[in-house]
Design a protein around this motif. Structure first.
Motif, PDB file in Angstrom:
ATOM      1  N   CYS A   1      -3.859 -10.763  -1.464  1.00  0.00           N
ATOM      2  CA  CYS A   1      -5.096 -10.512  -0.710  1.00  0.00           C
ATOM      3  C   CYS A   1      -6.221 -10.136  -1.677  1.00  0.00           C
ATOM      4  O   CYS A   1      -6.049  -9.255  -2.522  1.00  0.00           O
ATOM      5  CB  CYS A   1      -4.864  -9.382   0.289  1.00  0.00           C
ATOM      6  N   PRO A   2      -7.390 -10.789  -1.570  1.00  0.00           N
ATOM      7  CA  PRO A   2      -8.471 -10.522  -2.516  1.00  0.00           C
ATOM      8  C   PRO A   2      -9.450  -9.441  -2.075  1.00  0.00           C
ATOM      9  O   PRO A   2     -10.384  -9.116  -2.812  1.00  0.00           O
ATOM     10  CB  PRO A   2      -9.184 -11.880  -2.575  1.00  0.00           C
ATOM     11  N   SER A   3      -9.258  -8.875  -0.896  1.00  0.00           N
ATOM     12  CA  SER A   3     -10.298  -7.968  -0.407  1.00  0.00           C
ATOM     13  C   SER A   3      -9.740  -6.783   0.374  1.00  0.00           C
ATOM     14  O   SER A   3      -9.553  -5.693  -0.165  1.00  0.00           O
ATOM     15  CB  SER A   3     -11.287  -8.756   0.461  1.00  0.00           C
ATOM     16  N   VAL A   4      -9.481  -6.983   1.645  1.00  0.00           N
ATOM     17  CA  VAL A   4      -9.148  -5.885   2.552  1.00  0.00           C
ATOM     18  C   VAL A   4      -7.949  -5.075   2.073  1.00  0.00           C
ATOM     19  O   VAL A   4      -7.975  -3.837   2.078  1.00  0.00           O
ATOM     20  CB  VAL A   4      -8.886  -6.425   3.974  1.00  0.00           C
ATOM     21  N   CYS A   5      -6.886  -5.747   1.648  1.00  0.00           N
ATOM     22  CA  CYS A   5      -5.672  -5.037   1.226  1.00  0.00           C
ATOM     23  C   CYS A   5      -5.939  -4.156   0.010  1.00  0.00           C
ATOM     24  O   CYS A   5      -5.323  -3.092  -0.151  1.00  0.00           O
ATOM     25  CB  CYS A   5      -4.549  -6.015   0.914  1.00  0.00           C
ATOM     26  N   LEU A   6      -6.843  -4.594  -0.849  1.00  0.00           N
ATOM     27  CA  LEU A   6      -7.189  -3.798  -2.023  1.00  0.00           C
ATOM     28  C   LEU A   6      -7.888  -2.508  -1.605  1.00  0.00           C
ATOM     29  O   LEU A   6      -7.678  -1.449  -2.213  1.00  0.00           O
ATOM     30  CB  LEU A   6      -8.088  -4.604  -2.965  1.00  0.00           C
TER      31      LEU A   6
ATOM     32  N   ILE B   1      -2.724  -7.875  13.941  1.00  0.00           N
ATOM     33  CA  ILE B   1      -3.044  -9.293  14.093  1.00  0.00           C
ATOM     34  C   ILE B   1      -3.093  -9.949  12.714  1.00  0.00           C
ATOM     35  O   ILE B   1      -3.797  -9.475  11.819  1.00  0.00           O
ATOM     36  CB  ILE B   1      -4.384  -9.481  14.811  1.00  0.00           C
ATOM     37  N   VAL B   2      -2.333 -11.024  12.530  1.00  0.00           N
ATOM     38  CA  VAL B   2      -2.299 -11.752  11.264  1.00  0.00           C
ATOM     39  C   VAL B   2      -2.460 -13.239  11.559  1.00  0.00           C
ATOM     40  O   VAL B   2      -1.654 -13.827  12.280  1.00  0.00           O
ATOM     41  CB  VAL B   2      -0.971 -11.510  10.517  1.00  0.00           C
ATOM     42  N   ILE B   3      -3.510 -13.854  11.003  1.00  0.00           N
ATOM     43  CA  ILE B   3      -3.799 -15.268  11.246  1.00  0.00           C
ATOM     44  C   ILE B   3      -3.920 -15.993   9.909  1.00  0.00           C
ATOM     45  O   ILE B   3      -4.785 -15.647   9.093  1.00  0.00           O
ATOM     46  CB  ILE B   3      -5.104 -15.437  12.043  1.00  0.00           C
TER      47      ILE B   3
ATOM     48  N   GLY C   1      -4.531 -20.474   2.287  1.00  0.00           N
ATOM     49  CA  GLY C   1      -3.212 -19.964   1.973  1.00  0.00           C
ATOM     50  C   GLY C   1      -3.091 -18.464   2.100  1.00  0.00           C
ATOM     51  O   GLY C   1      -2.047 -17.882   1.797  1.00  0.00           O
ATOM     52  N   GLY C   2      -4.155 -17.831   2.552  1.00  0.00           N
ATOM     53  CA  GLY C   2      -4.155 -16.390   2.770  1.00  0.00           C
ATOM     54  C   GLY C   2      -4.138 -16.072   4.247  1.00  0.00           C
ATOM     55  O   GLY C   2      -3.690 -16.872   5.071  1.00  0.00           O
ATOM     56  N   TYR C   3      -4.659 -14.887   4.597  1.00  0.00           N
ATOM     57  CA  TYR C   3      -4.609 -14.449   5.986  1.00  0.00           C
ATOM     58  C   TYR C   3      -5.879 -13.686   6.360  1.00  0.00           C
ATOM     59  O   TYR C   3      -6.463 -12.979   5.527  1.00  0.00           O
ATOM     60  CB  TYR C   3      -3.420 -13.507   6.230  1.00  0.00           C
TER      61      TYR C   3
END
Length: 209
Positions: free
Chosen positions: A77-82, A156-158, A163-165
């Protein structure tokens, strides 16, 4: 006159639907309604067995007796998870300095277990200087288990086209009795810290009486 009555009926119907869907007007989004429902009706967390960053089995039962903060991530994940992990790093540091970390645990659950091997989970935690005693990363051991966990926590996961979510983000609080008792948004770090301070203080006072 007929047009006016029809318009009025639509407006009344819309207001009624809004009132019911926002829990009597107390919550104005589905996420806020979810947080409110959990606060008022805590839910027992099933004792799922996951695989942690050391490729070892972990069960939610293992951390009974502690307050547990759960978030959901995928390591690419490049944003939120960080941001989520950065906030947990901040909380880990703050509560360690205050000497309150013994009663607090963090678990980051991957919803991309096919790619998030134990090694990748460990690298993710290491990037955020996680103390593995108090903060672990884990992944579901089957697709059905993943869906069961996401459904329980209402995450919610889409999949996206890269290739990410796209996914909901927040912190889920499990109490020492193993019940989901509160949810805080990613943007509510201060509120989350205050909540944890209060419940940890209450737990400490109760143990002294």
């Amino acid at each position: 006159m007929r047009t006016f009555l029809a318009t009025l009926l639509v407006a009344i119907s819309g207001a009624l639907i809004l009132w019911l869907s926002t829990d009597g007007g107390r919550a104005f989004t589905a996420e806020e309604a979810r947080r409110l429902e959990i606060r008022e009706n805590p839910r027992s967390v099933p004792d799922w067995q996951l695989e942690n960053q050391d490729a070892e089995a972990f069960r939610f039962q293992d951390w009974r007796g502690h307050f547990v903060v759960v978030d959901f991530i995928y390591t690419s994940c490049p944003s939120v998870c960080l941001i989520l992990s950065g906030n947990l790093k901040t909380l880990q540091k703050d509560f360690s300095v205050e000497g309150k970390l013994d009663n607090l645990r963090f678990i980051s659950i991957s919803f991309d277990p096919e790619k998030d091997t134990p090694q990748r989970l460990k690298e993710h935690l290491s990037h955020f200087s996680a103390d593995f005693k108090n903060w672990i990363a884990a992944r579901p051991t089957s697709a059905s288990q993943k869906e069961s966990i996401l459904d329980f926590f209402k995450v919610i996961v889409i999949p996206d086209e890269y290739g990410g979510y796209t996914h909901s983000a927040g912190f889920h609080i499990i109490n020492p009795e193993g019940k989901l008792v509160a949810i805080f948004g990613m943007e509510q770090l201060d509120e989350l810290r205050a909540y944890l301070n209060q419940v940890l203080e209450d737990k400490d006072n109760a143990s002294k009486n």
